[in-house]
Scaffold this motif. Structure first.
Motif, PDB file in Angstrom:
ATOM      1  N   UNK A   1       0.831  -1.206   0.000  1.00 30.28           N
ATOM      2  CA  UNK A   1       0.000   0.000   0.000  1.00 30.28           C
ATOM      3  C   UNK A   1       0.864   1.255   0.000  1.00 30.28           C
ATOM      4  N   UNK A   2       1.922   1.242   0.783  1.00 25.17           N
ATOM      5  CA  UNK A   2       2.812   2.401   0.811  1.00 25.17           C
ATOM      6  C   UNK A   2       3.481   2.607  -0.545  1.00 25.17           C
ATOM      7  N   UNK A   3       3.940   1.523  -1.160  1.00 24.62           N
ATOM      8  CA  UNK A   3       4.592   1.630  -2.459  1.00 24.62           C
ATOM      9  C   UNK A   3       3.634   2.170  -3.517  1.00 24.62           C
ATOM     10  N   UNK A   4       2.418   1.674  -3.543  1.00 26.81           N
ATOM     11  CA  UNK A   4       1.439   2.149  -4.524  1.00 26.81           C
ATOM     12  C   UNK A   4       1.103   3.617  -4.296  1.00 26.81           C
ATOM     13  N   UNK A   5       1.018   4.010  -3.039  1.00 25.86           N
ATOM     14  CA  UNK A   5       0.694   5.407  -2.726  1.00 25.86           C
ATOM     15  C   UNK A   5       1.812   6.344  -3.159  1.00 25.86           C
ATOM     16  N   UNK A   6       3.055   5.961  -2.898  1.00 29.37           N
ATOM     17  CA  UNK A   6       4.194   6.792  -3.296  1.00 29.37           C
ATOM     18  C   UNK A   6       4.263   6.908  -4.813  1.00 29.37           C
ATOM     19  N   UNK A   7       4.039   5.791  -5.491  1.00 22.81           N
ATOM     20  CA  UNK A   7       4.061   5.818  -6.966  1.00 22.81           C
ATOM     21  C   UNK A   7       2.965   6.726  -7.511  1.00 22.81           C
TER      22      UNK A   7
ATOM     23  N   UNK B   1       3.193  19.328   0.827  1.00 29.63           N
ATOM     24  CA  UNK B   1       3.745  18.962   2.127  1.00 29.63           C
ATOM     25  C   UNK B   1       2.780  18.128   2.960  1.00 29.63           C
ATOM     26  N   UNK B   2       1.508  18.451   2.915  1.00 26.55           N
ATOM     27  CA  UNK B   2       0.540  17.713   3.729  1.00 26.55           C
ATOM     28  C   UNK B   2       0.496  16.246   3.317  1.00 26.55           C
ATOM     29  N   UNK B   3       0.650  15.989   2.001  1.00 29.84           N
ATOM     30  CA  UNK B   3       0.657  14.602   1.530  1.00 29.84           C
ATOM     31  C   UNK B   3       1.958  13.897   1.916  1.00 29.84           C
ATOM     32  N   UNK B   4       3.033  14.652   2.004  1.00 28.52           N
ATOM     33  CA  UNK B   4       4.293  14.085   2.474  1.00 28.52           C
ATOM     34  C   UNK B   4       4.167  13.625   3.934  1.00 28.52           C
ATOM     35  N   UNK B   5       3.396  14.382   4.715  1.00 29.95           N
ATOM     36  CA  UNK B   5       3.166  13.998   6.109  1.00 29.95           C
ATOM     37  C   UNK B   5       2.398  12.672   6.180  1.00 29.95           C
ATOM     38  N   UNK B   6       1.435  12.497   5.286  1.00 28.19           N
ATOM     39  CA  UNK B   6       0.684  11.246   5.241  1.00 28.19           C
ATOM     40  C   UNK B   6       1.621  10.071   4.983  1.00 28.19           C
ATOM     41  N   UNK B   7       2.515  10.240   4.028  1.00 25.82           N
ATOM     42  CA  UNK B   7       3.465   9.181   3.696  1.00 25.82           C
ATOM     43  C   UNK B   7       4.389   8.896   4.880  1.00 25.82           C
ATOM     44  N   UNK B   8       4.794   9.946   5.574  1.00 23.49           N
ATOM     45  CA  UNK B   8       5.646   9.764   6.754  1.00 23.49           C
ATOM     46  C   UNK B   8       4.911   8.978   7.840  1.00 23.49           C
ATOM     47  N   UNK B   9       3.629   9.282   8.025  1.00 21.43           N
ATOM     48  CA  UNK B   9       2.822   8.532   9.001  1.00 21.43           C
ATOM     49  C   UNK B   9       2.734   7.059   8.608  1.00 21.43           C
ATOM     50  N   UNK B  10       2.554   6.801   7.320  1.00 23.22           N
ATOM     51  CA  UNK B  10       2.486   5.425   6.838  1.00 23.22           C
ATOM     52  C   UNK B  10       3.800   4.694   7.090  1.00 23.22           C
TER      53      UNK B  10
ATOM     54  N   UNK C   1      -2.239   0.080  13.342  1.00 21.57           N
ATOM     55  CA  UNK C   1      -1.423   0.664  12.280  1.00 21.57           C
ATOM     56  C   UNK C   1      -1.933   0.282  10.894  1.00 21.57           C
ATOM     57  N   UNK C   2      -2.506  -0.909  10.769  1.00 22.46           N
ATOM     58  CA  UNK C   2      -3.080  -1.304   9.490  1.00 22.46           C
ATOM     59  C   UNK C   2      -4.222  -0.382   9.094  1.00 22.46           C
ATOM     60  N   UNK C   3      -4.997   0.041  10.074  1.00 25.69           N
ATOM     61  CA  UNK C   3      -6.083   0.987   9.809  1.00 25.69           C
ATOM     62  C   UNK C   3      -5.526   2.327   9.341  1.00 25.69           C
ATOM     63  N   UNK C   4      -4.447   2.785   9.967  1.00 27.83           N
ATOM     64  CA  UNK C   4      -3.823   4.059   9.578  1.00 27.83           C
ATOM     65  C   UNK C   4      -3.304   3.988   8.148  1.00 27.83           C
ATOM     66  N   UNK C   5      -2.555   2.936   7.848  1.00 28.62           N
ATOM     67  CA  UNK C   5      -1.974   2.809   6.513  1.00 28.62           C
ATOM     68  C   UNK C   5      -3.063   2.671   5.464  1.00 28.62           C
ATOM     69  N   UNK C   6      -4.076   1.863   5.740  1.00 23.76           N
ATOM     70  CA  UNK C   6      -5.158   1.676   4.778  1.00 23.76           C
ATOM     71  C   UNK C   6      -5.925   2.953   4.508  1.00 23.76           C
ATOM     72  N   UNK C   7      -6.276   3.682   5.561  1.00 24.32           N
ATOM     73  CA  UNK C   7      -7.020   4.937   5.394  1.00 24.32           C
ATOM     74  C   UNK C   7      -6.194   5.974   4.649  1.00 24.32           C
ATOM     75  N   UNK C   8      -4.932   6.088   4.984  1.00 22.85           N
ATOM     76  CA  UNK C   8      -4.075   7.056   4.301  1.00 22.85           C
ATOM     77  C   UNK C   8      -3.920   6.705   2.827  1.00 22.85           C
ATOM     78  N   UNK C   9      -3.784   5.418   2.525  1.00 27.08           N
ATOM     79  CA  UNK C   9      -3.627   5.001   1.127  1.00 27.08           C
ATOM     80  C   UNK C   9      -4.867   5.359   0.317  1.00 27.08           C
ATOM     81  N   UNK C  10      -6.036   5.130   0.891  1.00 26.70           N
ATOM     82  CA  UNK C  10      -7.283   5.482   0.205  1.00 26.70           C
ATOM     83  C   UNK C  10      -7.368   6.988  -0.011  1.00 26.70           C
ATOM     84  N   UNK C  11      -7.034   7.758   1.010  1.00 24.26           N
ATOM     85  CA  UNK C  11      -7.113   9.215   0.909  1.00 24.26           C
ATOM     86  C   UNK C  11      -6.113   9.776  -0.101  1.00 24.26           C
ATOM     87  N   UNK C  12      -4.921   9.209  -0.123  1.00 25.18           N
ATOM     88  CA  UNK C  12      -3.900   9.704  -1.059  1.00 25.18           C
ATOM     89  C   UNK C  12      -4.272   9.426  -2.509  1.00 25.18           C
ATOM     90  N   UNK C  13      -5.077   8.408  -2.744  1.00 28.91           N
ATOM     91  CA  UNK C  13      -5.512   8.105  -4.110  1.00 28.91           C
ATOM     92  C   UNK C  13      -6.775   8.883  -4.499  1.00 28.91           C
TER      93      UNK C  13
END
Length: 383
Positions: A259-265, A281-290, A330-342
């Motif tokens: 999920x992190x790799x797909x979001x960064x790509x 920058x705000x999206x960079x913070x999301x990636x850092x949280x992930x 943490x799975x909930x955090x990563x999943x929610x952030x990935x959805x939001x970033x897309x």
């Protein structure tokens, strides 16, 4: 436990990664959700050919297990690779939980009859234990086993059965003495799928996985189908489930990595206002949280891996509960952030991001979610 991969373990990681990339389509889960049964996969046979299904089976029975620690680390490696590719095979339920339970509790005759077939992939066995109460309360057993002159008669219903559709046999937990929640009095029985009185209802979970229900209406099993000692089935069952949880957490880490790799790509290629999303920058913070959540989850999954290799009830249960709680959060955090970033497309079923998030939610719910595990940790800490 040393988590620096040996040469053999590094080869296993590379081999499983290439196998899943070549023989598995992550979108098969979506097809199951849509009611389109995927074609019969050769993946299970390939796992057997490579010795992966025998990770918890001693070499005397055709497996590849050399020690508890080696088996735990190998399970972690395989499950993590499965998580990255959304592999939908009963590896955890059969090759980890059932195999481990049989190795530690079954008679010599039962081991000789079952373990070689588990290792070569011709037999799939699944543990069925949930029939009421909290998912973390493994002692809670409402299914009954009454001693008869010709064996045992089983009555009850088992819910939330993983991989029920593909199982040839089930290990059923049933109460042979004591109250519903007593630690003592739980016994384990091996039951064939086509046994008279057993009804298996299969379905599809919200993540595309195989789930079902077992109904036992006066199912008669002979005494030689008892696994382990009468009334003493809870301890080996608990340890087997701990090994299964450890593997599931590794699978969750693999899913989070992807999920992190797909979001960064996505952030690197998608443009808005004349620049890539990665510049915001705000999206960079999301990636850092992930990244933080992923690193912590990986560490906790290794702790669970170490705990699952030992039979210490109190310390092991505490470590497993803590790890599952943290990875679930943490799975909930990563999943929610990935959805939001897309963005909006992240909410669609067509995008794999949603499928990975569904799988993380299902892993969290299996054998007790993050909130339930926190309560379990608190109880073991007090005790």
């Amino acid at each position: 436990m040393d988590f620096n991969l040996t040469e053999e373990q590094a080869m296993l990681a590379d081999m499983t990664a290439r196998l899943f990339q070549n023989e598995h389509d992550p979108r098969s889960r979506r097809r199951r959700l849509a009611g389109e049964a995927p074609a019969e996969s050769r993946l299970w046979a390939s796992l057997a050919e490579l010795g992966i299904l025998g990770i918890h089976v001693p070499d005397t029975y055709g497996g590849t297990a050399s020690s508890e620690q080696e088996s735990a680390i190998s399970s972690h490696i395989v499950a993590k690779a499965m998580g990255r590719m959304l592999v939908n095979e009963p590896f955890v339920s059969t090759a980890v939980v059932a195999a481990s339970l049989i190795v530690h509790a079954a008679s010599a005759r039962q081991k000789e009859a079952l373990l070689p077939k588990l290792a070569d992939g011709t037999l799939k066995i699944v543990l069925a234990h949930a029939d009421g109460g909290k998912s973390t309360d493994l002692a809670h057993t409402e299914t009954s086993a009454s001693l008869m002159s010709d064996g045992y008669r089983l009555r009850g219903v088992k819910h939330r059965m993983p991989d029920s559709g593909s199982a040839h046999q089930f290990i059923i937990s049933a109460r042979t003495s004591g109250a519903v929640t007593d630690e003592h009095g739980v016994s384990l029985f091996l039951v064939d799928r086509n046994c008279e009185g057993l009804t298996v209802t299969c379905g599809v979970g919200f993540d595309g996985s195989d789930v079902g229900e077992l109904r036992l209406d006066d199912v008669l099993v002979s005494a030689d189908r008892l696994i382990g000692s009468v009334d003493e089935g809870l301890r080996p069952m608990r340890h087997a489930i701990h090994r299964g949880i450890s593997a599931l957490l590794a699978e969750a880490v693999g899913a989070m990595e992807r999920l992190q790799e797909m979001s960064i790509e996505h952030l690197k290629t998608r443009k808005q206002f004349g620049q890539t999303l990665a510049r915001f920058q705000i999206l960079q913070h999301y990636v850092a949280d992930m990244a933080t959540a992923l690193e912590q989850s990986y560490s906790m999954s290794l702790m669970a891996c170490s705990a699952s290799a030992h039979d210490d009830d109190t310390d092991g249960a505490r470590s497993i509960a803590a790890a599952k709680h943290m990875v679930g959060r943490h799975g909930l955090v990563v999943g929610k952030h990935a959805v939001q970033l897309h963005g909006g497309v992240g909410m669609t079923d067509e995008l794999l991001v949603g499928q990975y998030f569904r799988r993380l939610l299902m892993i969290d719910a299996t054998w007790g979610n993050a909130e339930e595990q926190l309560g379990c940790f608190a109880r073991t800490h007090v005790d």
